[in-house]
Design an enzyme around this catalytic site. Structure first.
Site, PDB file in Angstrom:
ATOM      1  N   VAL A 133       0.781  -1.176   0.129  1.00  0.00           N
ATOM      2  CA  VAL A 133      -0.016  -0.027  -0.010  1.00  0.00           C
ATOM      3  C   VAL A 133       0.899   1.139   0.060  1.00  0.00           C
ATOM      4  CG1 VAL A 133      -1.704   1.207   1.081  1.00  0.00           C
ATOM      5  CG2 VAL A 133      -1.879  -1.122   1.368  1.00  0.00           C
ATOM      6  N   PRO A 134       1.081   1.852  -1.172  1.00  0.00           N
ATOM      7  CA  PRO A 134       2.087   2.805  -1.490  1.00  0.00           C
ATOM      8  C   PRO A 134       1.958   4.038  -0.672  1.00  0.00           C
ATOM      9  CG  PRO A 134       0.900   2.785  -3.230  1.00  0.00           C
ATOM     10  CD  PRO A 134       0.234   1.744  -2.258  1.00  0.00           C
ATOM     11  N   CYS A 135       2.219   3.985   0.468  1.00  0.00           N
ATOM     12  CA  CYS A 135       2.147   5.286   1.286  1.00  0.00           C
ATOM     13  C   CYS A 135       3.360   6.122   1.021  1.00  0.00           C
ATOM     14  CB  CYS A 135       1.981   4.954   2.899  1.00  0.00           C
ATOM     15  SG  CYS A 135       3.263   3.503   3.379  1.00  0.00           S
ATOM     16  N   HIS A 136       4.160   5.636   0.389  1.00  0.00           N
ATOM     17  CA  HIS A 136       5.515   6.208   0.200  1.00  0.00           C
ATOM     18  C   HIS A 136       5.345   7.266  -0.970  1.00  0.00           C
ATOM     19  CE1 HIS A 136       5.759   2.598  -2.392  1.00  0.00           C
ATOM     20  NE2 HIS A 136       6.315   3.312  -3.227  1.00  0.00           N
ATOM     21  N   ARG A 137       4.212   7.187  -1.774  1.00  0.00           N
ATOM     22  CA  ARG A 137       3.616   7.808  -2.816  1.00  0.00           C
ATOM     23  C   ARG A 137       3.315   9.146  -2.393  1.00  0.00           C
ATOM     24  NH1 ARG A 137       2.344   2.901  -6.469  1.00  0.00           N
ATOM     25  NH2 ARG A 137       4.179   2.184  -6.683  1.00  0.00           N
TER      26      ARG A 137
END
Length: 168
Positions: A133-137
């Site tokens: 779950v790309p919270c880094h984006r």
DNA sequence: AGCCAGTCTCGGA
DNA sequence: TCCGAGACTGGCT
């Protein structure tokens, strides 16, 4: 009553991640420990067949993302016990394509709460399945990094691998 | 009641 | 142009 919980290691070139499964699916993902800690979840017990299948999917997906690629498929995610707002936020993040970023405020708007940008940050921190779950984006409005639970190092590295030269 | 992985504005280097 | 402080925010514990 403690629900089923299985933890399995995921060796990658970036270290050994750990995946946690419930009977609902993938319930958590841990970054490699800086220190060599060895939790071994009931290695004597047989691992349920469905968990085995999920894990295969998780491993493949994780390696893809670590390379900056898009995972083919994700395992079922267990978000039980989380609030509706958090799930909304993560659902939005799952739709962010590789190499693209949104601001916390934009994610907030996507959930219908334009002023909840700060709460979005909170939801990101509560994300049990980072990387997939790309919270880094999700960045701050001024295109700066903001924060990251697993350490800003990871956030920058992941974005760099997705082609955001600025962060390499 | 208090904490925050935000955002905006305004003032000073 | 680039910070830093302050005010304000909404959801969570």
């Amino acid at each position: 009553m403690k629900p089923l919980s299985v933890s399995l290691p995921i060796p990658t070139p970036d270290g050994e991640f750990t995946a946690h499964y419930s009977e609902q699916g993938l319930a958590g993902l841990d970054f490699p420990r800086t220190k060599q800690a060895g939790r071994r979840a009931a290695a004597t017990n047989p691992i349920p067949l469905n968990v085995r299948a999920w894990h295969g999917t998780t491993v493949a997906a994780l390696k893809k993302v670590l390379q900056g690629d898009k995972p083919a498929t994700l395992p079922p995610l267990d978000w039980s016990g989380k609030t509706e707002f958090q799930k909304q936020v993560w659902r939005v993040m799952l739709k962010i394509p590789r190499g693209k970023t949104l601001s916390y405020g934009e994610v907030a708007s996507a959930t219908g709460r334009p002023k909840a940008s700060r709460a979005v940050g909170g939801a990101c921190g509560a994300n049990p399945v980072p990387v997939l779950v790309p919270c880094h984006r999700v960045l701050a409005a001024n295109q700066k990094l903001g924060g990251f639970g697993g350490g800003l190092e990871w956030k920058r590295r992941l974005l760099g691998r997705e082609g955001l030269d600025h962060f390499a």
